[in-house]
Design a protein around this motif. Sequence first.
Motif, short mmCIF file in Angstrom:
data_model
loop_
_atom_site.label_atom_id
_atom_site.label_comp_id
_atom_site.label_asym_id
_atom_site.label_seq_id
_atom_site.Cartn_x
_atom_site.Cartn_y
_atom_site.Cartn_z
N VAL A 33 0.84 -1.21 0.00
CA VAL A 33 0.00 0.00 0.00
C VAL A 33 0.87 1.25 0.00
O VAL A 33 0.63 2.20 -0.76
N LEU A 34 1.89 1.28 0.83
CA LEU A 34 2.74 2.46 0.89
C LEU A 34 3.55 2.63 -0.39
O LEU A 34 3.83 3.74 -0.82
N ARG A 44 15.11 1.75 -3.04
CA ARG A 44 14.81 0.53 -2.29
C ARG A 44 14.30 0.93 -0.91
O ARG A 44 14.98 1.66 -0.18
N PRO A 45 13.11 0.49 -0.52
CA PRO A 45 12.52 0.95 0.74
C PRO A 45 13.23 0.40 1.97
O PRO A 45 13.79 -0.70 1.95
N GLY A 72 10.56 -7.02 -0.19
CA GLY A 72 11.64 -6.22 -0.75
C GLY A 72 12.03 -5.01 0.06
O GLY A 72 12.68 -4.09 -0.46
N VAL A 73 11.67 -4.99 1.33
CA VAL A 73 12.01 -3.86 2.20
C VAL A 73 13.20 -4.23 3.08
O VAL A 73 13.20 -5.29 3.72
N ASP A 74 14.21 -3.37 3.13
CA ASP A 74 15.31 -3.56 4.07
C ASP A 74 14.85 -3.14 5.46
O ASP A 74 14.25 -2.05 5.62
N VAL A 75 15.11 -3.98 6.45
CA VAL A 75 14.56 -3.78 7.78
C VAL A 75 15.67 -3.59 8.81
O VAL A 75 16.66 -4.34 8.81
N ASP A 96 11.47 4.80 5.21
CA ASP A 96 10.19 4.94 4.51
C ASP A 96 8.98 4.53 5.33
O ASP A 96 7.87 5.00 5.06
N LEU A 97 9.18 3.66 6.27
CA LEU A 97 8.07 3.20 7.10
C LEU A 97 8.62 2.52 8.34
O LEU A 97 9.83 2.34 8.49
N GLY A 98 7.71 2.15 9.22
CA GLY A 98 8.12 1.43 10.42
C GLY A 98 6.92 0.79 11.07
O GLY A 98 5.77 1.00 10.67
N ALA A 99 7.19 0.01 12.10
CA ALA A 99 6.12 -0.65 12.84
C ALA A 99 6.55 -0.83 14.28
O ALA A 99 7.73 -1.01 14.58
#
Length: 449
Positions: A33-34, A44-45, A72-75, A96-99
């Motif tokens: 979604v993001l 690359r996110p 495909g997101v680097d964490v 780009d995002l987080g949780a």
Amino acid sequence: MARLFGTDGVRGLANRDLTAELTVDLAVAAAHVLRAEGEFAGHRPRAIIGRDPRASGEFLAAATMAGLASAGVDVYDAGVLPTPAIAFLIADYGVDLGAMLSASHNAMPDNGIKFFARGGHKLDDALEDEIEQRLGAEWERPTGAAVGRVRPLTDGAERYISHLVDALPNRLEGLHVVLDTAHGAASEVAPEAFRRAGARVTQIGGEPDGLNINDGYGSTHLDKIQAAVVEFGADLGIAVDGDADRCLAVDASGQVVDGDKIMTILGLAMKERGELANDTVVVTVMSNLGMLQALERSGLRYVQTAVGDRYVLEEMKRNGHALGGEQSGHVILTAHGTTGDGTLTGLMLAARVAQSGRTLAELAEVMTQLPQVLINVKGVDKLRVDGDEGVQAAVKEVEAELDGSGRVLLRKSGTEPLVRVMVEADTQERAQTSADRLADVVRERLSLG
């Protein structure tokens, strides 16, 4: 079908309501979604993941990281840190995002997941609805070098602590503060921040073992910090909840200073420093009428929103306000963060005590709290409360009896199957009698039995 997201992410009994499988799917859907919203355009996110210390957070954080990496997101794994720390780090690192994996003030068996977009902002309802709609959808999975990588975030705590101390308008030397960290996410960072700011710290509720979070300690269990402040002769006490996005305070005599009083004190301090944008405090419909009266007497304005710090923040962002929050102790200072921050709020309150030379009890006298009774009515159809003629007629009757000396609020819980009946009045007896009467009407009219 009930909406999966509540007022603060997805929350429920860990490994029953919130499973590893659901968490993986939520993470994948959030990434998609993001990406569709353009958050990851051209690169690359990257994401930052944190959790509170409850045992289930270990596998749920792993599931979140697995879902994001598979998309495909680097964490970056920040480990155990408060919710506001994760929001800060997302902005500070420019990811780009987080949780955040946490059920906040709920008991240990529960857990939850809340997502943040770029800048550390919680997702709005529309984005959460899109994530829910994407659950289980077909998607093209990256392979080889296109899958995300997972790495530890080693300096997150240090960067967050430095941020907290740098935000203070003055030092805390001479203050003795009791901190109750609820055996939760702030058990290490909160006392360190207060010490670096110059305070003498006594800590309780600071030994998390994965099972004891919020168990008799923290902002929802104030008896221990009330006793500790008096026992140690401290100047004040600060109690945060399990993920440290809220705090309540205790004065030197053990009296509670709630979120409404904290915001009133901070609002006046910010006005003096020229930091209170629009001379306005953003509050919710649950804020005590005594607070609204105190703000008006002090020449300040207020704006009311629905309950939930996300709605407070939306109003603050929309109109450029600097201070807002809730009676429960969620306080947002937009100059320093994008969400409620219990440690920051406690530091700011302590700084006001140190700067003013007055006790917390003296500062809290600016507001006279009206008696307030809150009854949670369970086993009812909460969706019918606004449209039921009998319930609404009872509300109007009580409001007419109060005749401006109090107020009534009926509210559907955003996270539980119940209706909250709140009445404020000029006396405790009047508030209790009116609340009991309305609660009986809600049970009779909306019972599921």
